[in-house]
Design an enzyme around this catalytic site. Sequence first.
Site, PDB file in Angstrom:
ATOM      1  N   ASP A  88       0.829  -1.203   0.000  1.00 13.48           N
ATOM      2  CA  ASP A  88       0.000   0.000   0.000  1.00 13.48           C
ATOM      3  C   ASP A  88       0.868   1.261   0.000  1.00 13.48           C
ATOM      4  O   ASP A  88       2.051   1.226   0.330  1.00 13.48           O
ATOM      5  CB  ASP A  88      -0.897   0.032   1.240  1.00 13.48           C
ATOM      6  CG  ASP A  88      -2.063  -0.927   1.141  1.00 13.48           C
ATOM      7  OD1 ASP A  88      -2.069  -1.777   0.237  1.00 13.48           O
ATOM      8  OD2 ASP A  88      -2.968  -0.833   1.995  1.00 13.48           O
TER       9      ASP A  88
ATOM     10  N   HIS B 218       3.629  -2.368   3.110  1.00 18.08           N
ATOM     11  CA  HIS B 218       3.653  -0.990   2.634  1.00 18.08           C
ATOM     12  C   HIS B 218       4.992  -0.638   1.985  1.00 18.08           C
ATOM     13  O   HIS B 218       6.038  -1.091   2.448  1.00 18.08           O
ATOM     14  CB  HIS B 218       3.404  -0.021   3.794  1.00 18.08           C
ATOM     15  CG  HIS B 218       2.063  -0.144   4.425  1.00 18.08           C
ATOM     16  ND1 HIS B 218       1.751  -1.145   5.324  1.00 18.08           N
ATOM     17  CD2 HIS B 218       0.926   0.596   4.280  1.00 18.08           C
ATOM     18  CE1 HIS B 218       0.488  -1.020   5.702  1.00 18.08           C
ATOM     19  NE2 HIS B 218      -0.033   0.033   5.092  1.00 18.08           N
TER      20      HIS B 218
END
Length: 365
Positions: free
Chosen positions: A144, A318
Amino acid sequence: MTVDTNSTALVSTTKSNWAPQFSPIFPGLNTTETEPTYNASKIDTGATLSKEKLDLSQYPRGWKVPPTDSAEVKAIIDRIDWSLVPKSPKHKAQNGDIIQTGYDASKDPDCWWTSSGCTKPKIDYIPSDFYNCPTKGDWGLTYDDGPFVYSSDDDKETKQENKWAEPELYNFLAKEDLKASLFYVGSNVIEYPAAARRALNNGHTLCSHTWSHPAMTTLTNEQVVAELYWSLKAIKDATGVTTKCWRPPQGDVDDRVRAIAWQMGLHTVIWNEDTDDWAMPAPGGGNLPPEKVDAKFEKWIKKQQQGKYNTGIMVLEHELNHATVGMTEKWLPKLKETFNIVSAMQCNGVTQPYWEKSFEYPAVH
């Protein structure tokens, strides 16, 4: 399904009563060029990328919820069938935390993931979220908050981050021969479109992670449209593809938000395992000791070796800072010894994640 000249055909599905979808049209973009195609040849692992930005004058302010009165956003609002959008309440947040007080999670009328972890909508015309990999042994790889933007700021801490920005992660994945599903924040894409192009050309799947990373159930319907629209336009502008997948920041989604996203051509993607890597000490992070994240990876490997998973898993990571990128570089080679690491969208059988039908990924099984 019929196709019109503006490429706004309904998505073909295996169920006849899904709510209709449309592909947003992006005024001002040159979409007449040859559609991009999957690059199956040798991929680019150059150490540098262009720092040229998109035309920022064509976009709202980054990292702020966009206004809803622009002509482009109004055009999308007018195309949505609002009778298919549940009248779920708009939630509130305080100090970054979504307030759940008063919501009955046991009844969960809105399939609010934040409260109950619900991934199967209570309305029958929206499909269930993707949240795992159906095949045992698969590790659905996701990142992400990208693309991780190179910065030339004078801030000392930011300078220390530069060498970890893209193409660091993408080149590492190329070396390991791995593909991921990348959930992009539009405000990052406009600042670093070359990174998005590198990711697409390297065979990763690009999805939306909204424009400014808000908790989506705290927004009005019109703000939800704006957040999704501008992220889609940024990805299209940078790469030439219009994605059909998205992930809500913090996983904060309910049937109201799902119904809007679905009509805008987006299938909701969640996860069923979370590294918490974002919370490690680093710019944009928190105070979670890295050893706690290490322990999670160790647990997942042990659980897989013991045969305790009934399906594959979809894991939240992430591309946020040196801590998150360093952690994935540490563990992916070890995970490959136990799991079949695949792009999370491909492990769910999605080989055409874009409206551009000429772009098709190979099946992973």
